[in-house]
Design an enzyme around this catalytic site. Structure first.
Site, PDB file in Angstrom:
ATOM      1  N   ASP A  38       0.824  -1.208   0.000  1.00  0.00           N
ATOM      2  CA  ASP A  38       0.000   0.000   0.000  1.00  0.00           C
ATOM      3  C   ASP A  38       0.857   1.256   0.000  1.00  0.00           C
ATOM      4  O   ASP A  38       2.057   1.205   0.229  1.00  0.00           O
ATOM      5  CB  ASP A  38      -0.862   0.032   1.267  1.00  0.00           C
ATOM      6  CG  ASP A  38      -1.982  -0.981   1.189  1.00  0.00           C
ATOM      7  OD1 ASP A  38      -2.362  -1.353   0.075  1.00  0.00           O
ATOM      8  OD2 ASP A  38      -2.462  -1.400   2.266  1.00  0.00           O
ATOM      9  N   LYS A  60      -2.713   4.669  -4.887  1.00  0.00           N
ATOM     10  CA  LYS A  60      -3.072   5.556  -5.994  1.00  0.00           C
ATOM     11  C   LYS A  60      -1.854   5.891  -6.847  1.00  0.00           C
ATOM     12  O   LYS A  60      -0.771   6.064  -6.346  1.00  0.00           O
ATOM     13  CB  LYS A  60      -3.621   6.871  -5.436  1.00  0.00           C
ATOM     14  CG  LYS A  60      -5.099   6.838  -5.244  1.00  0.00           C
ATOM     15  CD  LYS A  60      -5.604   8.193  -4.788  1.00  0.00           C
ATOM     16  CE  LYS A  60      -7.016   8.054  -4.288  1.00  0.00           C
ATOM     17  NZ  LYS A  60      -7.376   8.951  -3.236  1.00  0.00           N
ATOM     18  N   MET A 175      -7.515   8.106  10.561  1.00  0.00           N
ATOM     19  CA  MET A 175      -8.051   8.699   9.319  1.00  0.00           C
ATOM     20  C   MET A 175      -8.970   9.874   9.606  1.00  0.00           C
ATOM     21  O   MET A 175      -9.882  10.139   8.829  1.00  0.00           O
ATOM     22  CB  MET A 175      -8.839   7.644   8.503  1.00  0.00           C
ATOM     23  CG  MET A 175      -8.046   6.406   8.190  1.00  0.00           C
ATOM     24  SD  MET A 175      -9.053   5.097   7.490  1.00  0.00           S
ATOM     25  CE  MET A 175      -9.837   4.418   8.943  1.00  0.00           C
TER      26      MET A 175
HETATM   27  N1  SAH Z   1      -3.957  -0.833   9.643  1.00  0.00           N
HETATM   28  C1  SAH Z   1      -3.421   0.443  10.026  1.00  0.00           C
HETATM   29  C2  SAH Z   1      -4.401   1.571   9.860  1.00  0.00           C
HETATM   30  C3  SAH Z   1      -4.819   1.814   8.451  1.00  0.00           C
HETATM   31  S1  SAH Z   1      -5.863   3.174   8.270  1.00  0.00           S
HETATM   32  C4  SAH Z   1      -2.899   0.368  11.461  1.00  0.00           C
HETATM   33  O1  SAH Z   1      -3.153  -0.600  12.158  1.00  0.00           O
HETATM   34  O2  SAH Z   1      -2.201   1.285  11.873  1.00  0.00           O
HETATM   35  C5  SAH Z   1      -4.725   4.474   7.904  1.00  0.00           C
HETATM   36  C6  SAH Z   1      -4.626   5.413   9.063  1.00  0.00           C
HETATM   37  O3  SAH Z   1      -3.711   4.907  10.002  1.00  0.00           O
HETATM   38  C7  SAH Z   1      -4.081   6.794   8.712  1.00  0.00           C
HETATM   39  O4  SAH Z   1      -5.077   7.623   8.188  1.00  0.00           O
HETATM   40  C8  SAH Z   1      -3.633   7.266  10.072  1.00  0.00           C
HETATM   41  O5  SAH Z   1      -4.702   7.690  10.854  1.00  0.00           O
HETATM   42  C9  SAH Z   1      -3.083   5.990  10.660  1.00  0.00           C
HETATM   43  N2  SAH Z   1      -1.637   5.880  10.467  1.00  0.00           N
HETATM   44  C10 SAH Z   1      -0.979   4.987   9.714  1.00  0.00           C
HETATM   45  N3  SAH Z   1       0.350   5.174   9.802  1.00  0.00           N
HETATM   46  C11 SAH Z   1       0.538   6.204  10.639  1.00  0.00           C
HETATM   47  C12 SAH Z   1       1.680   6.875  11.149  1.00  0.00           C
HETATM   48  N4  SAH Z   1       2.914   6.510  10.813  1.00  0.00           N
HETATM   49  N5  SAH Z   1       1.498   7.907  11.999  1.00  0.00           N
HETATM   50  C13 SAH Z   1       0.266   8.289  12.368  1.00  0.00           C
HETATM   51  N6  SAH Z   1      -0.854   7.698  11.914  1.00  0.00           N
HETATM   52  C14 SAH Z   1      -0.727   6.666  11.079  1.00  0.00           C
END
Ligand code: SAH
Length: 489
Positions: A38, A60, A175
């Site tokens: 991703d 994307k 998100m």
């Molecule tokens: N499966 C992922 C979440 C996916 S949804 C998990 O468990 O973390 C994507 C969201 O995850 C982003 O919009 C943000 O809110 C959060 N996210 C992912 N990586 C991040 C990071 N390095 N720092 C802060 N938020 C993060």
């Protein structure tokens, strides 16, 4: 013949810092034939794949809409049915807003074997790296993970705001940056204290990590003013009191530095390890695939000396004599080394070695190493006299590493380039020769540091403008040039 059974691993890559991948995730990534990843996956994770792995981007692209979920499911099934080892790499934990269940269902329905490898979710990983523990005996005994966005037309999350406001101490919104006004308003309407502290953690666990502190009352306005962007976690709750000043992660001496360390072989570098331990994000570039020679004609027994040009040539030698079935006790030659590293490797095989200065003249010498230029050969001839040469291994550039370079560059994640020797200057420049990344362009945007006068000369000659040079070519001096002194004065 029955086809080989494929398997799909649905793997959580962790929140960002590549070393937060689990050992199981690392192991399956290394053996994968196909990797689907991703947008939020750190490009450096892909450097751990096999040189010939097929790497598929599922996010994307400017010229294509993102690969839709159904298309991803179909692709996982197809590759699994082809007998491939497939890794589906997802940010954080695959089952936290990761749609892993949909992928698992599709695989199950098609009878393709699969395993799910959990990962560290951003709500916990980013908070920890920001110095906040999501539960705490004084500040919070419950923790919720909540989406800040959903499938409705408005995108506003539909959650039980009352239960969340009244019953949960710490809430991590994922998100949710765009919907912050809606989120904070609903928590306030349902009785959450307006002074509840809030942190927004952007790019958590990475060199780009930034933390914004606010309260429930001020957070929406502050986030807008500071132009907070995704990926970010919004953490609501009294646990935010735990963040006082910079976190342990942000206090690391080289925190926030993005370094490209040029390399000439695939040996791990202890300097790179030290830079990482001090908090820098380091990309070792380029990456090579080594092919050992299978030439059966060579007869080591005909020589008085074997001269090893590199540790890799030592490794190639032992592999070669094993392959051709030659017992080492039949080789009478002295082993001569160019570097201490080669000597060390030979001694691990219980073999002693000498340096070129200790060699007696008039010996019959076989030089072992990778392809040499005519110039290198003639300078070696001055030292050795006549010699035979055996190209015992070859290096080929791994194309994925060029893609990694491009992505890191485009995302502004290369700020310093370190050239540890002359060869590395030439190899990087060659590796980038067919791209838009000319030495002039690179030195316009990036600080170039050379280890010594010879690599500096080469860098200037090849067009790196304004390169810096270390006074003493060692790790301590490099770290000092990067702005930190290991020596306490
Ligand atoms: N499966 C992922 C979440 C996916 S949804 C998990 O468990 O973390 C994507 C969201 O995850 C982003 O919009 C943000 O809110 C959060 N996210 C992912 N990586 C991040 C990071 N390095 N720092 C802060 N938020 C993060």
């Amino acid at each position: 013949m029955r086809q080989k059974q494929g398997i799909v691993y649905l793997v959580g890559a962790g929140p960002g810092d590549i070393r937060l991948l689990t050992i199981k995730g690392f192991e399956v990534l290394q053996k994968a034939d196909v990797v689907l990843y991703d947008r939020l996956i750190h490009p450096l994770l892909l450097e751990w794949t096999k040189p010939d792995a097929e790497i598929i981007y599922c996010g994307k692209l400017p010229d294509r809409h993102l690969l839709r979920q159904e298309a991803i499911n179909d692709l996982l099934v197809k590759k699994g049915q082809e007998g491939k080892i497939v890794v589906r790499l997802k940010g954080g934990d695959p089952s936290v807003f990761g749609r892993v269940a949909e992928e698992a269902d599709a695989l199950q329905a098609a009878s393709v074997p699969f395993e799910i490898v959990p990962g560290i979710t951003a709500g916990i990983g980013a908070s920890t790296y920001a110095g906040i523990s999501v539960t705490h005996r004084d500040y919070g005994g419950s923790f919720a993970v909540v989406t800040g966005h959903n499938k409705t037309a408005s995108g506003e999350p539909t959650v039980d705001w009352q239960a969340l406001s009244k019953g949960v101490d710490t809430i991590a919104f994922y998100m949710g940056v765009k919907n912050l006004p809606y989120i904070s308003e609903n928590l306030l309407l349902n009785g959450k204290d307006p002074d509840t502290p809030v942190s927004i953690i952007q790019w958590g666990t990475l060199g780009k990590q930034k933390v914004l502190k606010a309260t429930l009352k001020t957070v929406a306005k502050k986030a807008k003013e500071e132009k907070v962007e995704n990926p970010a976690i919004t953490l609501v709750g009294d646990v935010n009191h735990l963040r006082q000043g910079k976190s342990w992660f942000e206090r690391q001496p080289l925190f926030g530095q993005h370094i490209l360390f040029a390399r000439t072989d695939d040996e791990p570098s202890s300097t790179v390890e030290s830079l990482r331990d001090l908090g820098a994000e380091v990309f070792e570039y380029p990456r090579f695939q080594i092919r050992f020679s299978e030439d059966k004609q060579i007869d080591y027994r005909l020589y008085d000396c074997l001269y090893f040009l590199s540790p890799k040539s030592v490794q190639a030698f032992f592999k070669h004599i094993t392959d051709i079935g030659l017992d080492i006790r039949f080789i009478q030659a002295d082993f001569v080394v160019r570097s201490k590293k080669s000597a060390k490797l030979l001694s691990s095989y219980a073999c002693s070695s000498i340096t070129i200065d200790e060699m007696e003249p008039g010996k019959k010498v076989l030089v072992l190493g990778e392809e040499m230029s005519e110039q290198e050969k003639s300078s070696l001839k001055k030292k050795l006299g006549d010699f035979d040469y055996f190209v015992s291994y070859q290096k080929a550039l791994v194309s994925q590493s060029a893609a990694t370079f491009e992505r890191l560059w485009d995302e502004g994640r290369i700020e310093t380039i370190v050239f540890p020797n002359e060869k590395s200057v030439v190899q990087i420049t060659d590796a980038l020769a067919k791209t838009k990344y000319t030495p002039t362009l690179i030195s316009k945007h990036v600080e170039v540091i050379c280890y010594g006068p010879i690599s500096y000369q080469k860098a200037i000659e090849l067009g790196y403008v304004g390169a810096k040079v270390l006074e003493h070519p060692n790790k301590e001096e490099l770290i000092q040039k990067l702005g930190y002194s290991l020596v306490k004065r």
